[in-house]
Design a protein around this motif. Sequence first.
Motif, short mmCIF file in Angstrom:
data_model
loop_
_atom_site.label_atom_id
_atom_site.label_comp_id
_atom_site.label_asym_id
_atom_site.label_seq_id
_atom_site.Cartn_x
_atom_site.Cartn_y
_atom_site.Cartn_z
N GLU A 208 6.70 6.45 -3.81
CA GLU A 208 6.06 7.47 -2.99
C GLU A 208 6.66 7.54 -1.59
O GLU A 208 6.58 8.56 -0.91
CB GLU A 208 4.56 7.21 -2.86
CG GLU A 208 3.79 7.35 -4.16
CD GLU A 208 3.66 6.03 -4.91
OE1 GLU A 208 2.69 5.88 -5.66
OE2 GLU A 208 4.56 5.15 -4.76
N ARG A 209 7.26 6.43 -1.15
CA ARG A 209 7.87 6.37 0.18
C ARG A 209 9.39 6.23 0.09
O ARG A 209 10.03 5.71 0.99
CB ARG A 209 7.27 5.20 0.98
CG ARG A 209 5.78 5.34 1.22
CD ARG A 209 5.48 6.47 2.18
NE ARG A 209 4.07 6.69 2.33
CZ ARG A 209 3.45 7.85 2.14
NH1 ARG A 209 4.15 8.91 1.76
NH2 ARG A 209 2.16 7.97 2.31
N SER B 177 -10.37 3.50 2.37
CA SER B 177 -9.81 4.76 1.85
C SER B 177 -9.65 5.82 2.93
O SER B 177 -9.18 6.93 2.65
CB SER B 177 -10.71 5.30 0.74
OG SER B 177 -12.01 5.57 1.25
N SER C 70 -2.49 -0.91 6.70
CA SER C 70 -3.84 -0.58 6.25
C SER C 70 -4.69 -1.84 6.26
O SER C 70 -4.18 -2.96 6.16
CB SER C 70 -3.83 0.03 4.85
OG SER C 70 -3.30 -0.86 3.89
N ASP D 200 0.87 -1.18 0.00
CA ASP D 200 0.00 0.00 0.00
C ASP D 200 0.91 1.23 0.00
O ASP D 200 1.61 1.49 0.97
CB ASP D 200 -0.90 0.00 1.24
CG ASP D 200 -1.98 1.07 1.19
OD1 ASP D 200 -1.74 2.12 0.56
OD2 ASP D 200 -3.06 0.87 1.79
N HIS E 237 -4.90 3.07 8.07
CA HIS E 237 -5.85 3.31 6.99
C HIS E 237 -6.89 2.19 6.98
O HIS E 237 -6.53 1.01 6.95
CB HIS E 237 -5.13 3.35 5.64
CG HIS E 237 -3.98 4.30 5.59
ND1 HIS E 237 -4.13 5.64 5.31
CD2 HIS E 237 -2.64 4.11 5.81
CE1 HIS E 237 -2.95 6.24 5.33
NE2 HIS E 237 -2.03 5.33 5.65
N TRP F 181 3.89 -0.96 3.94
CA TRP F 181 5.00 -0.39 3.18
C TRP F 181 5.51 -1.42 2.18
O TRP F 181 5.62 -2.61 2.50
CB TRP F 181 6.10 -0.01 4.17
CG TRP F 181 7.36 0.53 3.56
CD1 TRP F 181 7.68 1.84 3.38
CD2 TRP F 181 8.49 -0.23 3.10
NE1 TRP F 181 8.94 1.94 2.81
CE2 TRP F 181 9.45 0.68 2.62
CE3 TRP F 181 8.76 -1.60 3.01
CZ2 TRP F 181 10.68 0.28 2.09
CZ3 TRP F 181 9.97 -2.01 2.47
CH2 TRP F 181 10.92 -1.07 2.03
N ARG G 240 0.37 4.19 0.40
CA ARG G 240 0.09 5.19 1.43
C ARG G 240 0.88 4.96 2.70
O ARG G 240 1.04 5.87 3.53
CB ARG G 240 -1.40 5.19 1.77
CG ARG G 240 -2.33 5.55 0.64
CD ARG G 240 -3.77 5.34 1.07
NE ARG G 240 -4.06 3.95 1.41
CZ ARG G 240 -5.22 3.50 1.91
NH1 ARG G 240 -6.20 4.38 2.14
NH2 ARG G 240 -5.39 2.23 2.17
N CYS G 241 1.33 3.74 2.90
CA CYS G 241 1.90 3.34 4.19
C CYS G 241 3.38 3.67 4.30
O CYS G 241 4.19 3.26 3.46
CB CYS G 241 1.72 1.84 4.41
SG CYS G 241 0.00 1.33 4.70
N ASP G 242 3.73 4.41 5.34
CA ASP G 242 5.12 4.54 5.74
C ASP G 242 5.58 3.23 6.36
O ASP G 242 4.78 2.31 6.58
CB ASP G 242 5.28 5.69 6.74
CG ASP G 242 5.10 7.06 6.09
OD1 ASP G 242 5.54 7.22 4.94
OD2 ASP G 242 4.50 7.94 6.72
N ARG H 98 -8.38 7.39 6.77
CA ARG H 98 -7.27 7.34 7.72
C ARG H 98 -7.84 7.53 9.13
O ARG H 98 -8.72 8.34 9.34
CB ARG H 98 -6.26 8.44 7.42
CG ARG H 98 -5.02 8.39 8.30
CD ARG H 98 -4.04 9.51 7.95
NE ARG H 98 -2.88 9.47 8.81
CZ ARG H 98 -1.77 8.80 8.55
NH1 ARG H 98 -1.66 8.12 7.43
NH2 ARG H 98 -0.75 8.79 9.40
#
Length: 217
Positions: free
Chosen positions: A165-166, A209, A150, A141, A206, A160, A143-145, A211
Motif C-alpha cells: 500500500e505504501r 482507527s 500509529s 501498520d 493514527h 511504515w 496506513r503509515c507513510d 487519524r
Amino acid sequence: MTCRAPRIGIVDSGGPVAQMSGARAFLADGDGPARPDRLGHGTAVGAVVRRATTEAEILHAQVFDDRPVTSAERVARALRWLSPRCDLILLSLGLAADRAVLREACAEALATGAVLVASSPARGPLCWPAAYPGVIAATGDARCDWDELSLLPGGVIGAWCASPERGGRGMGGASLGAARVAGHLAAQWEDARADAAGWLADRATHIGSERRSGIPA
C-alpha cells in the motif's frame, strides 16, 4: 550543538559483510564471531534503520543461523552482550513463550538505561520480549507513510513496514515496522531518549482507527 547519534544493537540474523565489524554470534552451542547474514532478514531490518539515520553506529548480534529459528536463551545472551555497548536495541523477532532467562535479560538491559524495541504481531496472541514491561512493542501498520506512526491497542506502536500500500516490495511486516520505530527514535535521539515510549505516542498520526492532526515536530 551537535547531537550525539545512538549506538544501535540489532538482534537478528546479522548483516552483509560490510556491516559485520565487531558483530558476534550467539549460537546454540556457544558464542563466537558472526558470519555474514544468510537469511537476509537482518540485512533488510538494518537497511530500514540505516535509511532513517545515516550517522548511528549499528552493532549486530546474530541469533539466527541459516533458518529463522532461535531460543530465549540465545536472545538473552545477545541482549546481555549488547546492553553495555548500545543505547538502543532492536529485537526484530518475537518468541511464543515467556521465559525467565529472557525476562531477566530485558530487565537488566532496561536497568542500564538502554531503550528496547521489539516486534509485536498486529493481531493475535502476545509474543516476547515485546510483551515485557518497559519494552516498546512495535509492529507494521499499512496506513503509515515513512514519516508516520500509529498508537494501537495495548500501547503498541505501528509504523511504515514496506507494505504494498505504501510502495513497498520484498520483506515487510512487524519486523520492518519495529525497525522503522527504532529509526524514528534514533533520528531524534536527544529529544526521544528520556521517554521513548511517550515520545512515540505523542507523535502518532493514527490513534487506534482514528487519524489526528497537530502532531509535535
